[in-house]
Design an enzyme around this catalytic site. Structure first.
Site, PDB file in Angstrom:
ATOM      1  N   GLU A 597       0.849  -1.179   0.000  1.00 44.12           N
ATOM      2  CA  GLU A 597       0.000   0.000   0.000  1.00 44.12           C
ATOM      3  C   GLU A 597       0.883   1.227   0.000  1.00 44.12           C
ATOM      4  O   GLU A 597       1.709   1.387   0.898  1.00 44.12           O
ATOM      5  CB  GLU A 597      -0.887   0.023   1.248  1.00 44.12           C
ATOM      6  CG  GLU A 597      -1.978  -1.032   1.290  1.00 44.12           C
ATOM      7  CD  GLU A 597      -3.088  -0.790   0.293  1.00 44.12           C
ATOM      8  OE1 GLU A 597      -3.627  -1.782  -0.235  1.00 44.12           O
ATOM      9  OE2 GLU A 597      -3.403   0.392   0.034  1.00 44.12           O
ATOM     10  N   GLY A 598       0.753   2.054  -0.994  1.00 43.77           N
ATOM     11  CA  GLY A 598       1.519   3.294  -1.009  1.00 43.77           C
ATOM     12  C   GLY A 598       0.605   4.433  -0.649  1.00 43.77           C
ATOM     13  O   GLY A 598      -0.565   4.211  -0.354  1.00 43.77           O
ATOM     14  N   VAL A 603      -0.212  -0.751  -4.571  1.00 42.80           N
ATOM     15  CA  VAL A 603       0.847  -0.926  -5.560  1.00 42.80           C
ATOM     16  C   VAL A 603       0.860  -2.377  -6.026  1.00 42.80           C
ATOM     17  O   VAL A 603       0.844  -3.299  -5.211  1.00 42.80           O
ATOM     18  CB  VAL A 603       2.214  -0.547  -4.976  1.00 42.80           C
ATOM     19  CG1 VAL A 603       3.291  -0.645  -6.043  1.00 42.80           C
ATOM     20  CG2 VAL A 603       2.177   0.848  -4.397  1.00 42.80           C
ATOM     21  N   LYS A 617       1.226   1.772  -9.239  1.00 41.34           N
ATOM     22  CA  LYS A 617       0.432   2.301  -8.133  1.00 41.34           C
ATOM     23  C   LYS A 617      -0.913   2.768  -8.683  1.00 41.34           C
ATOM     24  O   LYS A 617      -0.987   3.718  -9.477  1.00 41.34           O
ATOM     25  CB  LYS A 617       1.146   3.474  -7.474  1.00 41.34           C
ATOM     26  CG  LYS A 617       0.417   3.981  -6.231  1.00 41.34           C
ATOM     27  CD  LYS A 617       0.729   5.408  -5.943  1.00 41.34           C
ATOM     28  CE  LYS A 617       1.786   5.543  -4.866  1.00 41.34           C
ATOM     29  NZ  LYS A 617       1.982   6.961  -4.509  1.00 41.34           N
ATOM     30  N   ASP A 714       7.536  13.894   2.830  1.00 39.06           N
ATOM     31  CA  ASP A 714       7.078  12.654   3.464  1.00 39.06           C
ATOM     32  C   ASP A 714       8.205  11.629   3.475  1.00 39.06           C
ATOM     33  O   ASP A 714       8.024  10.494   3.044  1.00 39.06           O
ATOM     34  CB  ASP A 714       5.846  12.122   2.748  1.00 39.06           C
ATOM     35  CG  ASP A 714       5.047  11.165   3.618  1.00 39.06           C
ATOM     36  OD1 ASP A 714       4.239  10.401   3.074  1.00 39.06           O
ATOM     37  OD2 ASP A 714       5.249  11.164   4.854  1.00 39.06           O
TER      38      ASP A 714
END
Ligand SMILES: *[C@@H]1O[C@H](CO)[C@@H](O)[C@H](O)[C@H]1NC(C)=O
Ligand SMILES: *[C@@H]1O[C@H](CO)[C@@H](O)[C@H](O)[C@H]1NC(C)=O
Ligand SMILES: *[C@@H]1O[C@H](CO)[C@@H](O)[C@H](O)[C@H]1NC(C)=O
Ligand SMILES: *[C@@H]1O[C@H](CO)[C@@H](O)[C@H](O)[C@H]1NC(C)=O
Ligand SMILES: *[C@@H]1O[C@H](CO)[C@@H](O)[C@H](O)[C@H]1NC(C)=O
Ligand SMILES: *[C@@H]1O[C@H](CO)[C@@H](O)[C@H](O)[C@H]1NC(C)=O
Ligand SMILES: *[C@@H]1O[C@H](CO)[C@@H](O)[C@H](O)[C@H]1NC(C)=O
Ligand SMILES: *[C@@H]1O[C@H](CO)[C@@H](O)[C@H](O)[C@H]1NC(C)=O
Ligand SMILES: *[C@@H]1O[C@H](CO)[C@@H](O)[C@H](O)[C@H]1NC(C)=O
Length: 896
Positions: A597-598, A603, A617, A714
């Site tokens: 999980e992106g 993904v 993604k 991030d």
């Protein structure tokens, strides 16, 4: 008050009277005003040629269109058709393909497109596609609806300029085709309409014969198809008819007529319209073919849906008259009933020779301003641009806007003008096209990254609306015109790079006037960093992995410096790497394998062309700001290239389906490796340091190598991905945002970041800047050293910085370091890394180092690790070979 039918009646009478004034036309078939194109005529064949079947002179279409391929219909059916319809042009590439014809402005034309499938491709699938006249929809051709897979469509239209675009539009999967394109000029007092153009629905000669009548019998080459019904009876004459009203209905059409068998019954026609709201025009062509006795009369009325609209009508012997409605009629619920009914006095039933029916088609969209079209065509020709989308109207309809253009097209009724021209990276050569000066509404001009030569033209300064000019990365010479520099002072954004003689003025060479000193300082420090890093890496490599020096030369070097990043413009490059959703489905084998999980979506593992592994993604629909981030990510990633940044292979942007296709990082993310998800292996300390350096290099590039700088916003361990060689790359620019240093502050408005990694100053300032990334990087480094969760409520101190600070007070570094390392590290190196991490994670941004310092410091950590590495080698000489082949990034089994 008069009813609409009464009005119609008076108008009809007036029209009738006019016919007698129309001059006789030249009846010689000279084909004047004809354009007859045989589409797909083989270049080996004679052009023009006279078609045997029709006597028409056809030319090859090749000089009227630059795209498409030529085909030939199947030999087994070819004999049925006249020569011009045995070849065709088909359009496998591009969505819109257009013929550009030279016509006379304000002249009425009959335009006919013939498409004859004839199984030319051996696929036996009848195509379906749309036709447009300029920017406006005309008609859909669906050859599957026609028995032989052939049809023609006609329209009577008055072009507003001297050129006319007839475009074929791909609307589904099938390939548009065209066999013939014909234009016939018509006298402008025939086929009149109050507005719009006339789309043909029906043109029938009421005859029992099966012979289709057209040129040379029809001077205007209208195609009259025989139509007859069982309730009718044919009457005819051998005598010549006076057809000299403007319509020039062919003799063959006028010499036969139909009358009802039941002499007291009306002749009726019903039209079912495709669109119930269509407005209808009809033409009845009459000529008495019977010589009437003195005691005989033929007198009848015309009825529209049961109401008499014209009466009495008594066609003259051997003399053509045409009756039509001068204003359009609306049919009730899409159904129209037209009747001819004899009057009480008449001794003979009604008669009719031929009928034509049209619907009104409005073309609301104005074509692009003529001068702009001429100018952009000049630019296209000067620079020999051959782009598939550069066909038809440049600006409209918007979905077919030419690549690289933008226009003001909000008001359909006024001609759009070009406001932005982006020909960046288009391989342009020669001098800048003078046609540009005629784009009088141009606000943005981007000609960067081409091979343009010559001088910066003076005329740019006179183009008042221009706000932005980018001429960088060209081979322009000479100085910038003073007038242009004056414009720059008044707010024009001008980007020019200097040539060898440095003719350009510094104000236009430097990235931003407001920021010259700092920019210089930064680039100097960047150069120093490169030098230091190079030397360190060189020493490091040579010392440790001599066999790998060749394999892994200076690829790692950040390409610090000159990336032209005009992030707002959608680049041509962007379009090239665009994939359709079905391609995405195919490459992921229907989303078979999930990689993780992106940010904003799942993904998946994918495979491109059966060779290149990719990570796809797919953005979840629920991700609220998904689209905005998606765009940001695409725009950024396609421009930013660095060995320590995950590179974008392509993307998909199809309605609801948004996906990003990245290079595949076969070893997943750092977090998984630290947490031991990947089997029982543990990353060695030296490997961890290399990962930290890689990540730092990636960030440093974002901060100082890109202009404008990019703040990642991030940075965290799940965003550090590892390739098969355990080289680290930074992923997920979804939350990145570029910002212009200077006028727009580094402040960002979108809340971002991940709890624990987020710069504490953010809570106070609501701003994320480069120093925020440094903070997050500090946290990342602490994670790498300690393998502790960033936030752990079960610890003495929940946040990792507080916990490390607490333990450090006790002075026992060993308690901080990841126990899985089993002491296999050089404490000096770990200590330096810890110091660095804590200074990065300083709550006050003023006290944090910048990424360049971080890179330098980490390199030093590596050098202090080196003796330990050598010791490792000595101790484990049996594994040294393997280590070499693995670039020192292998994992070792953890002792349980
Ligand atoms: C045909 O009719 C028009 C009037 O409708 C007349 O002027 C013309 O002379 C006629 N032509 C012939 C050949 O009779
Ligand atoms: C279309 O044809 C006309 C006349 O041949 C020419 O002047 C014009 O430049 C052409 N337009 C385009 C877009 O090629
Ligand atoms: C009709 O066409 C002629 C040229 O054929 C032109 O001179 C004239 O202006 C046109 N009339 C109208 C009402 O468009
Ligand atoms: C002929 O037409 C009239 C009027 O429509 C109708 O009343 C009559 O029945 C018809 N005659 C025949 C033989 O069909
Ligand atoms: C019309 O006159 C002819 C002779 O000229 C005659 O044969 C015929 O019956 C008449 N028809 C009618 C309907 O009166
Ligand atoms: C029928 O004919 C008579 C005499 O020929 C004429 O007076 C009358 O107006 C005509 N009626 C119609 C409806 O045409
Ligand atoms: C575009 O701008 C020009 C000049 O401002 C104006 O004349 C034209 O009407 C505009 N077109 C549209 C479609 O807004
Ligand atoms: C400029 O021309 C050279 C030689 O033809 C070519 O290699 C280079 O890619 C061109 N540069 C651009 C930006 O188009
Ligand atoms: C630009 O416009 C002028 C005046 O309208 C015209 O004479 C000239 O030919 C145009 N030049 C180009 C390259 O389109």
């Amino acid at each position: 008050m008069k009813s609409s039918h009464e009005l119609l009646l008076t108008a009809l009478i007036a029209t009738f009277a006019n016919f007698h004034l129309v001059q006789a036309q030249n009846q010689e078939g000279d084909q004047q005003g004809f354009i007859s194109l045989d589409c797909g005529l083989s270049p080996n064949e004679l052009s023009p040629y006279i078609e045997l079947e029709t006597g028409l002179q056809f030319s090859s279409d090749s000089s009227f269109i630059r795209s498409g391929k030529i085909g030939k219909i199947d030999a087994s059916v070819a004999w049925k058709y006249p020569k011009s319809r045995t070849t065709l042009r088909y359009f496998p590439d591009g969505i819109r393909n257009c013929y550009n014809l030279s016509v006379h402005q304000e002249t009425k034309y009959l335009i006919r497109v013939t498409s004859n499938y004839g199984n030319y491709d051996g696929q036996n699938v009848s195509p379906r596609f749309d036709l447009y006249i300029g920017p406006n929809f005309w008609v859909t051709i669906d050859l599957g609806k026609h028995v032989n897979g052939d049809t023609w469509k006609e329209i009577i239209h008055i072009p507003k300029s001297n050129s006319l675009d007839v475009c074929l539009i791909k609307t589904g999967t099938s390939t548009p085709i065209i066999s013939a394109l014909e234009l016939r000029s018509l006298p402008n007092d025939t086929y009149n309409t109050r507005s719009g153009s006339l789309k043909s629905i029906l043109r029938a000669v009421l005859s029992e014969s099966t012979k289709v009548i057209r040129y040379p019998n029809d001077f205007y080459d209208r195609i009259w198809v025989p139509h007859f019904e069982t309730e009718w009876k044919q009457i005819s004459t051998n005598l010549k008819v006076n057809n000299s009203n403007g319509y020039l209905v062919p003799q063959d059409v006028l010499m036969t007529a139909a009358i009802p068998v039941n002499t007291s019954a009306p002749m009726s026609f019903t039209e079912n319209l495709e669109f119930p709201n269509d407005e209808l025009y009809f033409n009845f062509h009459f000529s008495e073919v019977q010589a009437l006795e003195a005691n005989q009369t033929r007198e009848f009325s015309i009825l529209w849906n049961g109401i008499v609209i014209y009466s009495p009508l008594s066609p003259e012997y051997l003399h053509a008259i045409t009756m039509f409605n001068p204003s359009p009629s609306l049919c009730e619920v899409g159904k129209c009933l037209l009747e001819l009914q004899r009057t009480q006095n008449s001794t003979l039933p009604p008669l009719l020779n031929a009928i034509e029916v049209f619907t009104v088609i409005n073309f609301p969209q104005s074509e692009t301003n003529d001068d702009d079209v001429i100018a952009i065509t000049n630019i296209k020709d000067t620079h020999r641009l051959s782009r598939i989308s550069w066909q038809g109207d440049p600006c409209v309809p918007r979905q077919f806007l030419w690549d690289g253009l933008r226009c003001n097209d909000t008001d359909v009724s006024s001609p759009p003008k070009i406001t932005s021209l982006n020909l960046s990276s288009s391989g342009l050569t020669g001098t800048i096209a003078t046609g540009i000066q005629n784009l009088t509404n141009l606000q943005r001009l981007d000609l960067s990254n081409n091979n343009l030569t010559g001088v910066v033209p003076e005329f740019l300064a006179n183009m008042k609306p221009l706000l932005f000019i980018d001429l960088r990365k060209n081979k322009l010479t000479g100085s910038i015109p003073k007038a242009l520099l004056d414009r720059e002072k008044k707010g024009l954004k001008l980007f020019v790079d200097g040539d060898d003689d440095n003719k350009c003025l510094s104000s236009s060479c430097l990235p931003k006037k407001k920021f010259p000193i700092m920019a210089v300082a930064l680039s100097v420090s960047a150069v120093v960093v490169i030098a230091v890093v190079m030397i360190l890496i060189f020493l490091f490599r040579n010392g440790k992995r001599s066999s790998l020096g060749n394999l892994f030369p200076f690829l790692v070097m950040p390409q610090i410096g000159i990336t032209s990043t005009s992030i707002s413009e959608e680049s041509i490059e962007t379009k090239r790497r665009r994939f359709t959703y079905s391609e995405v489905v195919e490459m992921t084998k229907k989303f078979q394998k999930t990689l993780g999980e992106g940010g904003f979506g799942t993904v998946y593992y994918g495979n491109l062309n059966g060779s290149e592994q990719v990570a796809v993604k797919v953005l979840s629909k629920s991700s609220s700001q998904g689209y905005k981030h998606f765009k940001a990510e695409v725009e950024l990633l396609l421009r930013v290239h660095h060995i320590n940044l995950v590179s974008l292979v392509g993307y998909c942007d199809e309605r609801d389906h948004l996906a990003l296709i990245y290079e595949c990082m076969s070893n997943g993310d750092l977090k998984d490796h630290l947490s031991g998800k990947h089997g029982n292996s543990v990353l060695k300390w030296s490997t961890r340091l290399r990962i930290a350096v890689d990540a730092a290099l990636g960030l440093e590039y974002l901060h100082y190598g890109c202009r404008p700088s990019i703040v990642h916003r991030d940075v965290k361990s799940t965003n550090i991905l590892l390739d098969d060689q355990f080289m680290a790359k930074i992923a997920d620019f979804g939350l990145s945002r570029s910002f212009q240093i200077g006028e727009e502050s580094q402040a960002s408005t979108v809340v971002a970041g991940t709890l624990g990694y987020l710069d504490p100053e953010y809570y106070r300032t609501c701003r994320l800047a480069e120093m925020s990334d440094v903070y997050s990087f500090g946290i990342l480094l602490l994670e790498i050293i300690t393998n502790q969760n960033v936030i752990d409520q079960g610890r003495e101190k929940a946040h990792i910085t507080e916990w490390v600070a607490l333990v450090l007070k006790g002075g026992d570094v060993a308690k901080i370091v990841d126990p899985n390392l089993h002491g296999e590290y050089n404490s000096r190196s770990v200590w330096r890394a810890l110091e660095l991490a804590m200074s990065c994670a300083n709550p006050s941004s003023e006290h944090r180092p910048n990424m360049s310092h971080v890179v330098t410091d980490l390199k030093e950590c590596i050098s202090s690790e080196k003796p330990m590495q050598c010791m490792d080698h000595d101790m484990n000489s049996n594994s040294s070979l393997e280590q070499s082949s693995n670039f020192d990034t292998e994992v070792v089994p953890s002792a349980r």
